[in-house]
Scaffold this motif. Structure first.
Motif, mmCIF file in Angstrom:
data_model
loop_
_atom_site.group_PDB
_atom_site.id
_atom_site.type_symbol
_atom_site.label_atom_id
_atom_site.label_comp_id
_atom_site.label_asym_id
_atom_site.label_seq_id
_atom_site.Cartn_x
_atom_site.Cartn_y
_atom_site.Cartn_z
ATOM 1 N N ASP A 1 11.261 23.427 -30.031
ATOM 2 C CA ASP A 1 10.957 25.334 -30.267
ATOM 3 C C ASP A 1 10.731 25.887 -31.067
ATOM 4 N N ARG A 2 10.980 25.902 -32.181
ATOM 5 C CA ARG A 2 11.575 26.766 -33.578
ATOM 6 C C ARG A 2 12.136 27.734 -32.818
ATOM 7 N N ARG A 3 12.735 27.637 -31.865
ATOM 8 C CA ARG A 3 13.777 29.221 -31.621
ATOM 9 C C ARG A 3 15.602 28.610 -32.390
ATOM 10 N N TRP B 1 4.002 35.779 -34.948
ATOM 11 C CA TRP B 1 5.603 34.957 -34.446
ATOM 12 C C TRP B 1 5.413 35.658 -33.144
ATOM 13 N N ASP C 1 13.443 31.531 -41.682
ATOM 14 C CA ASP C 1 13.208 30.056 -41.532
ATOM 15 C C ASP C 1 13.419 29.211 -43.062
ATOM 16 N N ARG D 1 17.876 26.158 -35.854
ATOM 17 C CA ARG D 1 16.167 25.608 -35.156
ATOM 18 C C ARG D 1 16.659 24.432 -33.861
ATOM 19 N N ALA E 1 17.148 28.806 -38.353
ATOM 20 C CA ALA E 1 17.020 30.250 -38.148
ATOM 21 C C ALA E 1 17.745 31.878 -38.519
#
Length: 239
Positions: A219-221, A142, A181, A216, A193
């Motif tokens: 965009d996984r952010r 990441w 996560d 989260r 997250a």
């Protein structure tokens, strides 16, 4: 055990040292918007959390009253007096979350269960990844700003009560835990997250003392405008 997990465990204090301890105590202060969604009054006062390291068991004091504590195991959650007198209990506690969504109200036993399984997970990370029945693989790295974090994905057996059965753990160039996560299955399965920082050493074990969990995004952010849970950890002592 993967090469990365071996290096991570060594960086956090090593398995030999970890196996020499039976439990850890820590002072915690928690907050965030998640508890209000559950209709739970958040107590800003410090509490003492005790976690057993080689079995899934934990307790927090005080809980609900100055002379009360919780006792958590996967098959039972209880609130009891400090002398052991039972106040309330629930067997097969995970079943009581069936159909729950993000804003489904909680009773005191629901909250006690969440506290028990969550803090057990956090205070045994990353060593819980070496527990019997847990499978680990390294996934794609990441990119976080100028840093590249390596990621371990843990696959947990059904015998371990934790947020969900597949979770990702992000480690910085110094091999310290930077992010965790997971999905909160007992609250509709929302994706979270959790950012971890302010690492400290207690009795030779390294651990983050600041945890901040956010929803989260696709965009996984983490969505930093929505703080769900905050945990500040201090006065850590291994026994």
């Amino acid at each position: 055990m993967t090469e990365l997990l071996t290096r991570v465990l060594d960086a956090h204090g090593g398995m030999d040292r970890w196996n020499g301890y039976q439990k850890v105590g820590a002072t915690i202060v928690t907050g965030g918007g998640f508890f209000a969604l559950k209709g739970v009054l958040q107590d800003p006062n410090p509490r003492r959390m005790t976690v057993w390291l080689h079995e899934e068991r934990s307790s927090v004091t005080p809980y609900g009253a100055p002379d009360q504590r919780t006792m958590f195991t996967p098959d039972r959650i209880a609130i009891e007096k400090l002398d052991g007198t039972l106040v309330a209990e629930r067997h097969a506690p995970r079943d009581s979350f069936a159909g729950h969504q993000m804003n489904t109200p909680w009773d005191p036993l629901h909250r006690a269960y969440f506290n028990g399984e969550a803090l057990w997970t956090y205070l045994t990370t990353p060593f819980l990844l070496a527990m019997e029945g847990v499978r680990v693989e390294e996934t794609e790295p990441w990119r976080e700003g100028e840093e590249t974090w390596r990621v371990l994905r843990g696959y947990f057996p059904g015998s371990i009560e934790t947020h969900n059965l597949v979770q990702d753990f992000f480690f910085g160039e110094d091999l310290m835990l930077r992010r965790h996560d997971y999905s909160v299955n007992i609250a509709g399965g929302f994706a979270a997250a959790q950012l971890t920082s302010d690492h400290a050493t207690a009795d030779g074990i390294r651990l983050p003392t600041r945890r901040r969990a956010y929803p989260r995004g696709p965009d996984r952010r983490p969505i930093l405008e929505l703080l769900m849970v905050s945990i500040d950890i201090s006065a850590v002592q291994f026994e």
